[in-house]
Design a protein around this motif. Structure first.
Motif, PDB file in Angstrom:
ATOM      1  N   LYS A  45      51.362  -2.632  33.316  1.00  0.00           N
ATOM      2  CA  LYS A  45      51.484  -1.356  34.023  1.00  0.00           C
ATOM      3  C   LYS A  45      52.912  -1.162  34.512  1.00  0.00           C
ATOM      4  O   LYS A  45      53.467  -0.070  34.385  1.00  0.00           O
ATOM      5  CB  LYS A  45      50.499  -1.277  35.187  1.00  0.00           C
ATOM      6  CG  LYS A  45      50.560   0.053  35.925  1.00  0.00           C
ATOM      7  CD  LYS A  45      49.501   0.156  36.987  1.00  0.00           C
ATOM      8  CE  LYS A  45      50.007  -0.474  38.251  1.00  0.00           C
ATOM      9  NZ  LYS A  45      49.184  -0.232  39.416  1.00  0.00           N
ATOM     10  N   ASN A  46      53.521  -2.226  35.047  1.00  0.00           N
ATOM     11  CA  ASN A  46      54.903  -2.116  35.520  1.00  0.00           C
ATOM     12  C   ASN A  46      55.854  -1.786  34.383  1.00  0.00           C
ATOM     13  O   ASN A  46      56.828  -1.059  34.581  1.00  0.00           O
ATOM     14  CB  ASN A  46      55.341  -3.389  36.239  1.00  0.00           C
ATOM     15  CG  ASN A  46      54.701  -3.510  37.605  1.00  0.00           C
ATOM     16  OD1 ASN A  46      54.229  -2.536  38.175  1.00  0.00           O
ATOM     17  ND2 ASN A  46      54.684  -4.715  38.134  1.00  0.00           N
ATOM     18  N   ASP A  47      55.579  -2.315  33.186  1.00  0.00           N
ATOM     19  CA  ASP A  47      56.404  -1.992  32.019  1.00  0.00           C
ATOM     20  C   ASP A  47      56.327  -0.496  31.704  1.00  0.00           C
ATOM     21  O   ASP A  47      57.343   0.131  31.390  1.00  0.00           O
ATOM     22  CB  ASP A  47      55.956  -2.790  30.792  1.00  0.00           C
ATOM     23  CG  ASP A  47      56.211  -4.283  30.935  1.00  0.00           C
ATOM     24  OD1 ASP A  47      57.054  -4.681  31.767  1.00  0.00           O
ATOM     25  OD2 ASP A  47      55.555  -5.050  30.207  1.00  0.00           O
ATOM     26  N   TYR A  84      55.517   1.923  33.876  1.00  0.00           N
ATOM     27  CA  TYR A  84      56.204   2.613  34.969  1.00  0.00           C
ATOM     28  C   TYR A  84      57.715   2.560  34.751  1.00  0.00           C
ATOM     29  O   TYR A  84      58.412   3.560  34.941  1.00  0.00           O
ATOM     30  CB  TYR A  84      55.860   1.968  36.310  1.00  0.00           C
ATOM     31  CG  TYR A  84      54.572   2.417  36.945  1.00  0.00           C
ATOM     32  CD1 TYR A  84      53.448   2.744  36.185  1.00  0.00           C
ATOM     33  CD2 TYR A  84      54.449   2.500  38.320  1.00  0.00           C
ATOM     34  CE1 TYR A  84      52.259   3.138  36.786  1.00  0.00           C
ATOM     35  CE2 TYR A  84      53.261   2.898  38.923  1.00  0.00           C
ATOM     36  CZ  TYR A  84      52.177   3.221  38.155  1.00  0.00           C
ATOM     37  OH  TYR A  84      51.004   3.617  38.752  1.00  0.00           O
ATOM     38  N   ASN A  85      58.233   1.395  34.372  1.00  0.00           N
ATOM     39  CA  ASN A  85      59.668   1.256  34.130  1.00  0.00           C
ATOM     40  C   ASN A  85      60.115   2.147  32.972  1.00  0.00           C
ATOM     41  O   ASN A  85      61.204   2.727  33.013  1.00  0.00           O
ATOM     42  CB  ASN A  85      60.042  -0.195  33.860  1.00  0.00           C
ATOM     43  CG  ASN A  85      59.973  -1.043  35.110  1.00  0.00           C
ATOM     44  OD1 ASN A  85      60.072  -0.546  36.228  1.00  0.00           O
ATOM     45  ND2 ASN A  85      59.786  -2.337  34.929  1.00  0.00           N
ATOM     46  N   LYS A  86      59.282   2.241  31.948  1.00  0.00           N
ATOM     47  CA  LYS A  86      59.601   3.102  30.805  1.00  0.00           C
ATOM     48  C   LYS A  86      59.678   4.558  31.265  1.00  0.00           C
ATOM     49  O   LYS A  86      60.625   5.279  30.915  1.00  0.00           O
ATOM     50  CB  LYS A  86      58.541   2.947  29.718  1.00  0.00           C
ATOM     51  CG  LYS A  86      58.815   3.757  28.471  1.00  0.00           C
ATOM     52  CD  LYS A  86      57.658   3.727  27.482  1.00  0.00           C
ATOM     53  CE  LYS A  86      57.384   2.358  26.935  1.00  0.00           C
ATOM     54  NZ  LYS A  86      56.360   2.367  25.856  1.00  0.00           N
ATOM     55  N   LYS A 107      63.421   2.871  43.084  1.00  0.00           N
ATOM     56  CA  LYS A 107      61.977   2.888  43.322  1.00  0.00           C
ATOM     57  C   LYS A 107      61.339   4.030  42.555  1.00  0.00           C
ATOM     58  O   LYS A 107      61.927   5.092  42.390  1.00  0.00           O
ATOM     59  CB  LYS A 107      61.682   3.055  44.812  1.00  0.00           C
ATOM     60  CG  LYS A 107      62.099   1.872  45.647  1.00  0.00           C
ATOM     61  CD  LYS A 107      61.643   2.022  47.065  1.00  0.00           C
ATOM     62  CE  LYS A 107      62.065   0.777  47.835  1.00  0.00           C
ATOM     63  NZ  LYS A 107      61.537   0.740  49.156  1.00  0.00           N
ATOM     64  N   ASN A 135      57.489   6.122  42.275  1.00  0.00           N
ATOM     65  CA  ASN A 135      56.158   6.342  42.831  1.00  0.00           C
ATOM     66  C   ASN A 135      55.433   7.327  41.921  1.00  0.00           C
ATOM     67  O   ASN A 135      56.020   8.324  41.505  1.00  0.00           O
ATOM     68  CB  ASN A 135      56.248   6.915  44.252  1.00  0.00           C
ATOM     69  CG  ASN A 135      54.873   7.133  44.843  1.00  0.00           C
ATOM     70  OD1 ASN A 135      54.090   6.201  44.996  1.00  0.00           O
ATOM     71  ND2 ASN A 135      54.560   8.377  45.152  1.00  0.00           N
ATOM     72  N   TYR A 192      46.009   2.632  29.183  1.00  0.00           N
ATOM     73  CA  TYR A 192      45.983   1.403  29.970  1.00  0.00           C
ATOM     74  C   TYR A 192      44.953   1.523  31.102  1.00  0.00           C
ATOM     75  O   TYR A 192      44.180   0.597  31.353  1.00  0.00           O
ATOM     76  CB  TYR A 192      47.376   1.109  30.544  1.00  0.00           C
ATOM     77  CG  TYR A 192      47.398  -0.087  31.453  1.00  0.00           C
ATOM     78  CD1 TYR A 192      47.547  -1.369  30.923  1.00  0.00           C
ATOM     79  CD2 TYR A 192      47.255   0.044  32.828  1.00  0.00           C
ATOM     80  CE1 TYR A 192      47.547  -2.481  31.744  1.00  0.00           C
ATOM     81  CE2 TYR A 192      47.250  -1.062  33.652  1.00  0.00           C
ATOM     82  CZ  TYR A 192      47.403  -2.320  33.114  1.00  0.00           C
ATOM     83  OH  TYR A 192      47.391  -3.417  33.931  1.00  0.00           O
TER      84      TYR A 192
END
Length: 112
Positions: free
Chosen positions: A2-4, A6-8, A99, A101, A73
């Protein structure tokens, strides 16, 4: 994973925003059939001036793909708790503080 994703999403928004952006707010809705996206993009500069902008179509296409990846996901990992999947979100990227959100929306919220 999930963080990947979000980073994308954050990377796409940062790379497609005006050069003087310090904060980006993108509103994204995806059709129920997952084939159309509706967007609004706003950036705030270092003088706190906010303006809307329109990224190039490739950035919008990349963002749409990343959002579909996030939906998949969410469904694949049973993160809806039996509720319907979200229809869109408001993504806020604070470039200064690195950051991101994402506020999920469950009913249409972008007016055309």
């Amino acid at each position: 994973m999930k963080n990947d994703i979000y980073n994308k999403i954050g990377g796409i928004l940062i790379n497609s925003s005006p050069n003087d952006s310090k904060k980006i707010i993108a509103k994204i809705e995806i059709s129920e059939s997952n084939d159309v996206g509706t967007y609004t993009f706003n950036s705030t500069d270092f003088f706190d001036k906010s303006e809307s902008y329109r990224p190039i179509s490739q950035a919008r296409d990349d963002l749409f793909s990343a959002m579909l990846e996030l939906k998949k996901y969410t469904i694949d990992n049973n993160l809806t708790n039996g509720n319907p999947i979200w229809v869109g979100c408001i993504v806020t990227v604070d470039i200064e503080n690195a950051k991101i959100n994402i506020e999920f929306k469950y009913e249409p919220f972008i007016e055309e």
